[in-house]
Scaffold this active site. Structure first.
Site, PDB file in Angstrom:
ATOM      1  CD  GLU A 214      -3.058  -1.027   0.326  1.00 23.54           C
ATOM      2  OE1 GLU A 214      -3.327   0.111  -0.092  1.00 23.54           O
ATOM      3  OE2 GLU A 214      -3.691  -2.035   0.009  1.00 23.54           O
ATOM      4  CB  CYS A 248      -1.651   7.449   1.407  1.00 25.59           C
ATOM      5  SG  CYS A 248      -3.213   6.678   1.861  1.00 25.59           S
TER       6      CYS A 248
HETATM    7  P1  NAD Z   1       8.035   4.604   5.105  1.00 27.79           P
HETATM    8  O1  NAD Z   1       8.055   3.814   3.854  1.00 27.79           O
HETATM    9  O2  NAD Z   1       9.181   5.486   5.419  1.00 27.79           O
HETATM   10  O3  NAD Z   1       7.860   3.648   6.388  1.00 27.79           O
HETATM   11  C1  NAD Z   1       6.869   2.637   6.448  1.00 27.79           C
HETATM   12  C2  NAD Z   1       7.356   1.520   7.338  1.00 27.79           C
HETATM   13  O4  NAD Z   1       8.541   0.951   6.790  1.00 27.79           O
HETATM   14  C3  NAD Z   1       7.677   1.935   8.772  1.00 27.79           C
HETATM   15  O5  NAD Z   1       7.099   0.998   9.661  1.00 27.79           O
HETATM   16  C4  NAD Z   1       9.195   1.909   8.812  1.00 27.79           C
HETATM   17  O6  NAD Z   1       9.691   1.534  10.072  1.00 27.79           O
HETATM   18  C5  NAD Z   1       9.570   0.864   7.778  1.00 27.79           C
HETATM   19  N1  NAD Z   1      10.844   1.149   7.117  1.00 27.79           N
HETATM   20  C6  NAD Z   1      11.369   2.361   6.822  1.00 27.79           C
HETATM   21  N2  NAD Z   1      12.550   2.230   6.191  1.00 27.79           N
HETATM   22  C7  NAD Z   1      12.778   0.914   6.074  1.00 27.79           C
HETATM   23  C8  NAD Z   1      13.835   0.127   5.505  1.00 27.79           C
HETATM   24  N3  NAD Z   1      14.884   0.692   4.917  1.00 27.79           N
HETATM   25  N4  NAD Z   1      13.731  -1.216   5.574  1.00 27.79           N
HETATM   26  C9  NAD Z   1      12.662  -1.801   6.148  1.00 27.79           C
HETATM   27  N5  NAD Z   1      11.643  -1.106   6.709  1.00 27.79           N
HETATM   28  C10 NAD Z   1      11.692   0.218   6.668  1.00 27.79           C
HETATM   29  O7  NAD Z   1       6.661   5.415   5.021  1.00 27.79           O
HETATM   30  P2  NAD Z   1       6.110   6.493   6.016  1.00 27.79           P
HETATM   31  O8  NAD Z   1       6.991   7.703   5.946  1.00 27.79           O
HETATM   32  O9  NAD Z   1       5.848   5.882   7.342  1.00 27.79           O
HETATM   33  O10 NAD Z   1       4.703   6.810   5.347  1.00 27.79           O
HETATM   34  C11 NAD Z   1       4.551   7.675   4.274  1.00 27.79           C
HETATM   35  C12 NAD Z   1       4.288   6.946   2.986  1.00 27.79           C
HETATM   36  O11 NAD Z   1       3.302   5.946   3.160  1.00 27.79           O
HETATM   37  C13 NAD Z   1       3.735   7.876   1.926  1.00 27.79           C
HETATM   38  O12 NAD Z   1       4.339   7.598   0.696  1.00 27.79           O
HETATM   39  C14 NAD Z   1       2.256   7.530   1.884  1.00 27.79           C
HETATM   40  O13 NAD Z   1       1.632   7.829   0.667  1.00 27.79           O
HETATM   41  C15 NAD Z   1       2.306   6.067   2.156  1.00 27.79           C
HETATM   42  N6  NAD Z   1       1.020   5.612   2.680  1.00 27.79           N
HETATM   43  C16 NAD Z   1       0.268   4.807   1.901  1.00 27.79           C
HETATM   44  C17 NAD Z   1      -0.972   4.400   2.354  1.00 27.79           C
HETATM   45  C18 NAD Z   1      -1.840   3.503   1.530  1.00 27.79           C
HETATM   46  O14 NAD Z   1      -2.806   2.997   2.075  1.00 27.79           O
HETATM   47  N7  NAD Z   1      -1.562   3.289   0.269  1.00 27.79           N
HETATM   48  C19 NAD Z   1      -1.430   4.810   3.610  1.00 27.79           C
HETATM   49  C20 NAD Z   1      -0.601   5.635   4.374  1.00 27.79           C
HETATM   50  C21 NAD Z   1       0.632   6.036   3.909  1.00 27.79           C
END
Ligand code: NAD
Length: 461
Positions: A214, A248
């Protein structure tokens, strides 16, 4: 809390053993756990709202509506439908199999991992969990470490009210997630950014683990001249600035017909004042930016191109960025290079709808697309000529609400979907079963084949 590798491995192994007992397959057990989850959310909603407030200064109304009620409704829906979802579905069998019956049975996958993002920090781990439980799985949740208060509350509540052999929360950031990813799961459900989505998919590939991603993206909002301007402005302002743009599916940018750009922007300015007063910094209904890192990122985008026509005020000590509209932006500007994920609304204009569609289609497929027009032909055109995770016509955000609508992205904005039955399906394997009796065995399929081809030809023509 940093979970040691051995501990992570132990939790997964214990959950796997628990899953193998078959207990989670029992429908009564699933119903009991869903009811328990609902009660835990209801009883602890104040604590949950306080945690989300501490993380994002999210107004209580937004937390109740978008985090708590959304989860309660998902649970109610799953409880209502579980019997029909889990019932084997009989399907027709072709004549050449006669006599036989065929059915599809939804089978739980096993031990699943749910990784959440910080912007709706409670809902983004609990809503997928509801389907994982309904489908009969064990689950490990990894909430976002960036929304630390909510992560802590989720860990506390799950730890207190559920057996960790069945549900467990592992808290932490990148390193902890990577340790988890080294384990073999039966499904990984990830919500987050597109770049991290690639990392998750690569890690999952090593264990051939299926993934739901997602992700995000730049969701366009296209506005034609034939709209009700006042309502259009109100619906855009709401969708963009709820949770201070950290949604998002927030409209990322406007593509507005040149002839109505001025009155539309004036309408948005007026709505911002109505919603958040002349000084949104003092409004109880306006959230803050999650972290200093994201604040710095947005601050850099603020004056990276175009002209600020509404808002623009910031306060780093409070991580406050006013609801901001930036006009005169073009596709080369930095703000148009990646998802904004904050309260900055860039505006581009067009003269011809075909041109607006071409601009959208020349970029990665967005998570959402919003189109405002009364013209049914043009509405149909948008649906047919563009691709996105979801669409709202004359509205923003709301396609996430009906549980009957699967929610997810396409292309760079994600793969797979959830909400309602889609979550149940995500965490289930549709097992195909053919049953044959012993009373008749037509020998046509067995060798020797001599003389049988003619009959098969006749049968299939
Ligand atoms: P992110 O990708 O930075 O982090 C998401 C998760 O991944 C966190 O739990 C984090 O701990 C983990 N993570 C981060 N870096 C990692 C790595 N290198 N290896 C493994 N795990 C890692 O995203 P965010 O900043 O928390 O959220 C923002 C993004 O999420 C935006 O792009 C937004 O559009 C998207 N989002 C999508 C939806 C959807 O339903 N499609 C909903 C909410 C947010």
């Amino acid at each position: 809390m940093l979970i040691e590798k051995e501990i992570t491995a132990q939790i997964v192994a214990r959950q796997r053993r628990f899953f193998q007992t078959g207990k989670t397959k029992d429908i009564g057990f699933r119903v009991e756990q869903l009811k328990q989850l609902k009660q835990v959310i209801i009883d602890n909603q104040t604590e949950i709202a306080q945690a989300v407030q501490a993380d994002l200064r999210k107004p209580k109304f937004e937390t109740v509506a978008a985090e708590i009620l959304l989860c309660i409704e998902e649970i109610n829906y799953a409880l209502k439908k579980l019997k029909s979802w889990t019932k084997p579905k009989k399907v027709a069998t072709p004549l050449n199999l006669f006599p036989a019956s065929a059915q599809i049975v939804s089978e739980p996958l096993g031990v699943v991992l749910i990784i959440g993002a910080w912007n709706y920090p409670f809902q983004l781990v609990i809503a997928p969990l509801i389907g994982a439980i309904a489908a009969g799985n064990c689950a490990i949740l990894k909430p976002s470490e960036i929304a630390a208060h909510t992560s802590e509350v989720v860990a506390k509540l799950v730890g207190k009210y559920f057996e960790s052999d069945f549900l467990a929360v592992v808290e932490g950031g990148k390193e902890v997630t990577q340790e988890l990813l080294a384990e073999k799961f039966d499904h990984i459900f990830f919500t987050g950014g597109t770049e991290i989505g690639r990392i998750i998919m690569q890690a999952a590939a090593k264990n051939l683990t299926p993934v739901t991603l997602e992700l995000g993206g730049k969701s366009p909002c296209i506005i034609e001249p034939d709209v009700d301007l006042e309502l259009t402005a109100r619906r855009i302002t709401w969708g963009k600035f709820i949770n201070a743009g950290q949604t998002c599916i927030a409209p990322d940018y406007l593509l507005v017909h040149r002839s109505i750009k001025e009155p539309l922007l004036a309408g948005i300015k007026q709505c911002i004042q109505e919603f958040y007063t002349d000084n949104p910094a003092t409004s109880q209904d306006y959230a803050r930016i999650i972290s200093d890192r994201h604040f710095a990122r947005l601050q850099k985008l603020l004056h990276s191109g175009g002209k600020v026509v509404v808002g623009g005020e910031i306060n780093p000590s409070d991580r406050y960025i006013a609801p901001t509209v930036i006009d005169g932006v073009n596709w080369d500007d930095e703000i148009m290079q990646s998802e904004i994920f904050g309260p900055l609304l860039p505006v581009l204009d067009y003269d011809d709808l075909g041109d607006a569609i071409a601009q959208v289609n020349s970029r990665p497929k967005p998570l959402a697309l919003y189109f405002f027009s009364k013209n049914k032909h043009n509405q149909q055109r948008i649906l047919q000529e563009t691709s996105s995770g979801g669409v709202c016509i004359n509205e923003t955000i709301s396609h996430i609400i009906p549980p009957e609508l699967p929610f997810g992205g396409v292309g760079d904005s994600g793969m797979g979907n959830y909400h309602g039955k889609a979550t149940f399906d995500t965490f289930s394997h549709p097992k195909s079963i053919v049953k044959k009796p012993f009373w008749l065995d037509i020998k046509l399929r067995y060798p020797p084949y001599e003389g049988k081809l003619k009959f098969i030809d006749w049968l299939f023509k």
